[in-house]
Design an enzyme around this catalytic site. Structure first.
Site, mmCIF file in Angstrom:
data_model
loop_
_atom_site.group_PDB
_atom_site.id
_atom_site.type_symbol
_atom_site.label_atom_id
_atom_site.label_comp_id
_atom_site.label_asym_id
_atom_site.label_seq_id
_atom_site.Cartn_x
_atom_site.Cartn_y
_atom_site.Cartn_z
ATOM 1 N N GLU A 1 10.664 16.527 14.841
ATOM 2 C CA GLU A 1 11.078 16.408 13.449
ATOM 3 C C GLU A 1 10.279 17.372 12.577
ATOM 4 O O GLU A 1 9.053 17.373 12.605
ATOM 5 C CB GLU A 1 10.855 14.968 12.967
ATOM 6 C CG GLU A 1 11.367 14.711 11.567
ATOM 7 C CD GLU A 1 11.162 13.265 11.128
ATOM 8 O OE1 GLU A 1 11.958 12.781 10.308
ATOM 9 O OE2 GLU A 1 10.199 12.627 11.604
ATOM 10 N N GLU B 1 10.961 1.627 9.870
ATOM 11 C CA GLU B 1 11.887 2.758 9.816
ATOM 12 C C GLU B 1 11.061 4.007 10.044
ATOM 13 O O GLU B 1 10.189 4.347 9.248
ATOM 14 C CB GLU B 1 12.628 2.852 8.490
ATOM 15 C CG GLU B 1 13.710 3.934 8.564
ATOM 16 C CD GLU B 1 14.311 4.294 7.229
ATOM 17 O OE1 GLU B 1 13.955 5.370 6.702
ATOM 18 O OE2 GLU B 1 15.138 3.517 6.726
ATOM 19 N N LEU B 2 11.372 4.715 11.136
ATOM 20 C CA LEU B 2 10.512 5.796 11.593
ATOM 21 C C LEU B 2 11.239 7.138 11.539
ATOM 22 O O LEU B 2 12.131 7.329 10.734
ATOM 23 C CB LEU B 2 10.008 5.462 13.003
ATOM 24 C CG LEU B 2 9.368 4.068 13.121
ATOM 25 C CD1 LEU B 2 8.945 3.782 14.550
ATOM 26 C CD2 LEU B 2 8.187 3.929 12.171
ATOM 27 N N CYS C 1 13.981 10.628 5.833
ATOM 28 C CA CYS C 1 14.124 10.237 7.237
ATOM 29 C C CYS C 1 15.537 10.474 7.758
ATOM 30 O O CYS C 1 15.716 10.747 8.944
ATOM 31 C CB CYS C 1 13.749 8.772 7.409
ATOM 32 S SG CYS C 1 12.023 8.411 7.038
ATOM 33 N N LYS D 1 0.864 -1.179 0.000
ATOM 34 C CA LYS D 1 0.000 0.000 0.000
ATOM 35 C C LYS D 1 0.904 1.234 0.000
ATOM 36 O O LYS D 1 1.409 1.656 1.029
ATOM 37 C CB LYS D 1 -0.910 0.043 1.230
ATOM 38 C CG LYS D 1 -1.996 1.132 1.104
ATOM 39 C CD LYS D 1 -2.532 1.583 2.441
ATOM 40 C CE LYS D 1 -1.721 2.706 3.040
ATOM 41 N NZ LYS D 1 -1.744 3.969 2.233
ATOM 42 N N PRO D 2 1.133 1.830 -1.162
ATOM 43 C CA PRO D 2 1.928 3.060 -1.210
ATOM 44 C C PRO D 2 1.112 4.245 -0.678
ATOM 45 O O PRO D 2 -0.106 4.178 -0.540
ATOM 46 C CB PRO D 2 2.235 3.233 -2.700
ATOM 47 C CG PRO D 2 1.860 1.928 -3.342
ATOM 48 C CD PRO D 2 0.778 1.360 -2.492
ATOM 49 N N ASP D 3 1.797 5.346 -0.416
ATOM 50 C CA ASP D 3 1.096 6.547 0.015
ATOM 51 C C ASP D 3 0.220 7.084 -1.118
ATOM 52 O O ASP D 3 0.563 6.989 -2.301
ATOM 53 C CB ASP D 3 2.103 7.623 0.438
ATOM 54 C CG ASP D 3 1.426 8.813 1.090
ATOM 55 O OD1 ASP D 3 1.228 8.784 2.309
ATOM 56 O OD2 ASP D 3 1.082 9.763 0.362
ATOM 57 N N GLY E 1 7.703 5.343 7.841
ATOM 58 C CA GLY E 1 6.875 6.516 8.065
ATOM 59 C C GLY E 1 7.136 7.128 9.418
ATOM 60 O O GLY E 1 8.223 6.977 9.994
#
Length: 539
Positions: free
Chosen positions: A408, A276-277, A310, A203-205, A254
Site C-alpha cells: 500500500e 479497519e486496516l 483506506c 486517542k486521535p492521531d 489504521g
C-alpha cells in the site's frame, strides 16, 4: 496540472497574507480557539507536541500530552458517566444524535476549515467529513430503537416458553483514530457506541488532534454528558497501549501492521475489537464501460485526499477493448487537476500530511521507474506548491518486483494494467492479502453486481469510486483478510458495542420430569415432541 496559492478562510485564522510574494505565508489559528479545543484533552503531564499545517508548514498548536495516569483517570470518569448514561432511554440518546446532526451542518464551515488546516486536503474532500458525520448521526438517531430494542425469540415449548434478547452496552469503548479523515474517524465509530449506552475514550492521531477535539466539543453542545466522551493524546506505543489496557471494547482504524498489535492486546484481555486496516484496492473497467464515466470515477478513486484513504484505488484493470481510450481520458483528466494549498473551494488535490508520507510516495515511484515502470502522468514532488506535495501519478508496466505492486502506497499513485479475460481480471484483483474496497465500471448493472460478488473485498462499488457504500450508512463497511475484522455502519456498526443477553420465562411446566414421570418416560416424551415439532415445520 494547474496550481493555486494558500488563502485564509473563516474567523479561525489570523496573520499576514501576501500570496503574490510569499505563497507559503505563515498563518495561525486564533490562540483562544486552540486553547478551547486543547482544554478538552485529558493531559496533566506538562508535555506538549507541536503540530504544523501541511498547507505551509506553519505551527498550528502545541497539543498537551497525556500520561498513562491521565488515561486511567479518563476511563474512570467515563465509567461513572456511562453508568448513568446506560439508564437514559434510547429515545433520549437518539435525540442527542439528531441535535448533533444539525450542529454539524450549521458549523460545517468551521469544521472544514480546521480539517484543511490540520490535514492539508482539498476543501471538497474535507467537506465529505461533516457530511458523513451528519449522515451517521441521523441514521443512528432514527434507527437506534430498532437496533437496540428487546427482541422476541422462539422458545423451546411453543406458547409456554417466552424468550427475549436484550442489548446490554459493553461499558467504555476505546477508539484509536487515524489522521487521514480526522473529524469523520474521530466520531463515526463512537456515535453508535454512545447510542448503545456506552462511554468513549478516544486517542486521535497526534497530527490531527484539533479536529477530534472539536468533535468532542460539538458532542457536549448537542447534549451528551461532558464526561461521557474523553479525549487523550500521546504516542501510540504508550497511550494507545494504555487505552487498550482499560477498554471494554476497542475500535481501531489504521495500518495492518499496527492492527495486528492492537488485536494481540485485545486478545490478551479477552475483549472484542473491530479493525479497519490497509488496502490495495482494485478498480475494474469492463469492456462495456462508459469510458468517460470510468475515467472521471478513477480520478476520484485514486486521488481523493491525495490517495490517503483506506478505500483509495491503487490498481486499475482495464479491458483490451477500451484500454487505449480509457488511458487517454484518465491521463487527460489527471493532468487537468488543480493542485493547491488553500482553504478555498476549487482545488482537486492538496498536499500529503507529512514528510514521512511524502518520503514513502517518492520511494515507491522512484523504485518503480528504476525497474522499468512508465510514468503516464505526474511522477514527482512539487515543493513549489507546499512542503509535502506530490503530483497525482499514473504508472504503467508495474511488475511484481516493484514495491508499489503489492504494498500500500497511501498516496496519489495508481498503477494501470490491461486485461483480455474478465476471469483473469477478477483473479488479479483478488491477488495479495488485502480485501477492503473495489470498484467495477460497466453499463450493465446486473453484470457489475455479478462481478462484484466474485471480488474478495468487504465493499464493492459499481459505477462509483467509493462513495456509494461509504455514504450508505445502513450498509456494513469493513475489510476481508488482512484489511481488517468487524464492520462499521448499519446494524453491525452498533451491535458490536453491545452484549446480547437472553432472558427466558417458563410458564406452567418445567423443563424437567413432572407429574410423576420417570426420567425414562420424560426422555420418550421429549423425543416425541422433537419429532412432532419437525413435522410441523418449526425451526
Amino acid at each position: 496540472m494547474s496550481a493555486s496559492n494558500p488563502t485564509p478562510g473563516g474567523p479561525l485564522v489570523e496573520g499576514p497574507h501576501d500570496p503574490e510574494h510569499d505563497p507559503t505565508a505563515s498563518y495561525a489559528l486564533e490562540p483562544d480557539y486552540v486553547s478551547a479545543l486543547t482544554s478538552r484533552i485529558a493531559a496533566t503531564s506538562g508535555r506538549t507536541h507541536e503540530v504544523r499545517s501541511p498547507l505551509n508548514g506553519a505551527p498550528l498548536a502545541h497539543v498537551p500530552q497525556s500520561s498513562t495516569t491521565d488515561v486511567a483517570e479518563a476511563f474512570a470518569r467515563a465509567r461513572r458517566a456511562q453508568e448513568s448514561w446506560a439508564r437514559v432511554p434510547v429515545a433520549e440518546r437518539a435525540a442527542a444524535l439528531l441535535r448533533l446532526h444539525d450542529l454539524v451542518l450549521d458549523r460545517q464551515d468551521e469544521i472544514v476549515d480546521l480539517i484543511v488546516w490540520e490535514s492539508g486536503k482539498a476543501r471538497k474532500h474535507a467537506f465529505d467529513e461533516p457530511l458523513h458525520i451528519a449522515l451517521t448521526a441521523r441514521y443512528y438517531g432514527r434507527t437506534a430503537g430498532e437496533h437496540l430494542g428487546t427482541q422476541r425469540k422462539l422458545g423451546v415449548v411453543p406458547g409456554l416458553t417466552r424468550v427475549e434478547v436484550n442489548r446490554v452496552p459493553k461499558g467504555v469503548v476505546g477508539i484509536i483514530s487515524p489522521w487521514n479523515y480526522p473529524f469523520t474517524m474521530a466520531l463515526c465509530d463512537g456515535l453508535p457506541a454512545l447510542a448503545a449506552g456506552n462511554a468513549v475514550v478516544i486517542k486521535p492521531d497526534a497530527q490531527t488532534m484539533l479536529s477530534a477535539a472539536l468533535g468532542a466539543q460539538l458532542l457536549e453542545e448537542a447534549g451528551f454528558p461532558a464526561d461521557l466522551w474523553q479525549v487523550v493524546a500521546g504516542p501510540g506505543d504508550e497511550i494507545g497501549t494504555a487505552v487498550i489496557g482499560h477498554a471494554d471494547y476497542l475500535c481501531f482504524t489504521g495500518s495492518t501492521a499496527t492492527g495486528r498489535i492492537v488485536a494481540r492486546g485485545c486478545a490478551d484481555r479477552l475483549i472484542g475489537c473491530s479493525l479497519e486496516l490497509g488496502g490495495k484496492n482494485p478498480l475494474l473497467v469492463l469492456r462495456d464501460a462508459d469510458v468517460e464515466r470510468a475515467a472521471e470515477g478513477a480520478v476520484r478513486a485514486s486521488f481523493s485526499n491525495s490517495g490517503q484513504l483506506c478505500v483509495s484505488t491503487e490498481r486499475i484493470f482495464v479491458a483490451d477493448q477500451v484500454y487505449d481510450r480509457f488511458v487517454e481520458r484518465f491521463v487527460a483528466r489527471t493532468q487537468a487537476m488543480t493542485l493547491g494549498a488553500t482553504l478555498e473551494w476549487g482545488n482537486d488535490m492538496g498536499p500529503l500530511i507529512s514528510q514521512a508520507q511524502l518520503d514513502t510516495v517518492t520511494a515507491h515511484v522512484e523504485d518503480a521507474v528504476a525497474k522499468g515502470a512508465r510514468v503516464l502522468a505526474g511522477g514527482k514532488a512539487r515543493p513549489d506548491l507546499g512542503p509535502y506535495f506530490f503530483e497525482p501519478t499514473i504508472l504503467e508496466h508495474v511488475t511484481p518486483d516493484m514495491t508499489c505492486f503489492g504494498h500500500e502506497t497511501f498516496g496519489p499513485v495508481v498503477s494501470i494494467y490491461r486485461f483480455h479475460d474478465e476471469a483473469d481480471a477478477i483473479a488479479r484483483a483478488n491477488e495479495g492479502d488485502y480485501g477492503l474496497n473495489a470498484s467495477v465500471y460497466t453499463r450493465d448493472g446486473s453484470r457489475g453486481r455479478a462481478v462484484a460478488a466474485q471480488i474478495r473485498c468487504g465493499t464493492v462499488n459499481v459505477n462509483e469510486a467509493f462513495g456509494a457504500v461509504f455514504a450508505s450508512i445502513d450498509s456494513p463497511m469493513g475489510g476481508m483478510r488482512q484489511s481488517g475484522m468487524g464492520r462499521r455502519q448499519g446494524a453491525e456498526g452498533i451491535l458490536r458495542y453491545t452484549e446480547p443477553q437472553s432472558v427466558a420465562t417458563q410458564r406452567l411446566i418445567r423443563i424437567a420430569p413432572m407429574l410423576g414421570m420417570s426420567d425414562e418416560l420424560y426422555g420418550k416424551v421429549m423425543t416425541a415432541n422433537l419429532r412432532l415439532m419437525k413435522k410441523l415445520g418449526r425451526p
